[in-house]
Enzyme design. Structure first.
Site, PDB file in Angstrom:
ATOM      1  N   SER A  57      29.660 -13.881  19.433  1.00 62.19           N
ATOM      2  CA  SER A  57      30.236 -13.915  18.590  1.00 62.19           C
ATOM      3  C   SER A  57      30.369 -15.683  17.898  1.00 62.19           C
ATOM      4  O   SER A  57      30.968 -16.060  19.137  1.00 62.19           O
ATOM      5  CB  SER A  57      31.209 -12.840  17.906  1.00 62.19           C
TER       6      SER A  57
ATOM      7  N   TYR B  45      39.435  -8.446  20.280  1.00 56.30           N
ATOM      8  CA  TYR B  45      37.818  -8.975  20.438  1.00 56.30           C
ATOM      9  C   TYR B  45      37.090 -10.591  20.725  1.00 56.30           C
ATOM     10  O   TYR B  45      36.446 -10.506  21.320  1.00 56.30           O
ATOM     11  CB  TYR B  45      36.968  -8.569  19.103  1.00 56.30           C
TER      12      TYR B  45
END
Length: 260
Positions: free
Chosen positions: A150, A164
């Site tokens: 990401s 995350y």
């Protein structure tokens, strides 16, 4: 002589595992790989969704089978790799796409919460790489492994993504470390780092700190959200012969968001 670009991207005779493939980016990746001739193991914790995607690929003339997999379970990952290898006879491609974006603020992040994110986003992919590499080495296959990270691995996009963002930074590190270790075997490992991508049950739509104003901050310079096809196209490149000289890389596909 003109280059045969179709041949460069074809995956005929190759077998792929795509995790988290019941919807969104994973589904698009599975469809792209199948569309270029690969046999695809559509794997997801949502078994019904995985079966639907595999069925649609077969109905459209591709080759696919579905598996139900919990990427937080080492035993389940071992079983998946063994069963796919038995079913397809080989594993050429692994796409570690499954992930969770459980959100919590720093002061509320317990050990159990850490585990709920890291087990799926980092530990699971590491185990899958280990098991798939064993088969690739034994079968002398020039394998291709793609991890979905990401842009949050490189930029703290918003509060509540503490675990995350850390997990995805770990995926980027895992990619480089694995690439260095297996390059001698002809196996390439790369990562794709999506930005804000519109998918069903979109990760960036709910949770602590995600007001409409916060979501609006994700609009990249390119002027639109990402689409699953944008990510799938990058994965196809990374799994095809077009990227034969590339390994250990993290390719950011975020519409230029990190340039802001």
């Amino acid at each position: 002589m003109l280059i045969d670009l179709d041949k460069l991207f074809r995956l005929d005779g190759r077998s792929a595992i795509v995790t988290g493939a019941a919807q969104g980016m994973g589904e698009a990746i599975a469809r792209y790989l199948a569309g270029m001739g690969a046999r695809v193991a559509v794997a997801d914790i949502n078994g019904e969704g995985a079966r639907a995607v595999a069925g649609a690929i077969v109905a459209e003339g591709g080759q696919a089978r579905s598996w139900t997999i919990d990427m937080a379970s080492e035993a389940a990952i071992l079983a998946l790799v063994e069963e796919v290898h038995d079913a397809f006879g080989r594993i050429d491609i692994l796409v570690n796409n499954a992930g969770v974006q459980n959100r919590n603020y720093l002061e509320d992040t317990t050990g159990d919460f850490w585990d709920s994110v890291l087990d799926v986003n980092l530990r699971g992919p590491a185990i899958a790489i280990r098991e798939v590499v064993k088969r690739m080495r034994a079968d002398r296959i020039d394998g291709r492994i793609v991890n979905i990270a990401s842009n949050s691995a490189f930029h703290a996009t918003t509060p509540s993504l503490y675990a995350y963002s850390t997990s995805k930074a770990g995926v980027a590190g895992l990619t480089r470390a694995a690439a260095m270790e297996v390059v001698k075997d002809g196996i390439r490992v790369n990562a794709i780092c999506p930005g804000n991508t519109a998918t069903p049950g979109q990760m960036t739509s709910t949770g602590p700190g995600f007001s409409p104003e916060t979501i609006a901050r994700f609009a990249p310079p390119i002027g639109r959200q990402g689409r699953p096809d944008d990510i799938a196209a990058a994965v196809l490149f990374a799994t095809s012969d077009a990227s034969a000289y590339m390994t250990g890389q993290t390719i950011v596909v975020d519409g230029g968001w990190l340039t802001c």
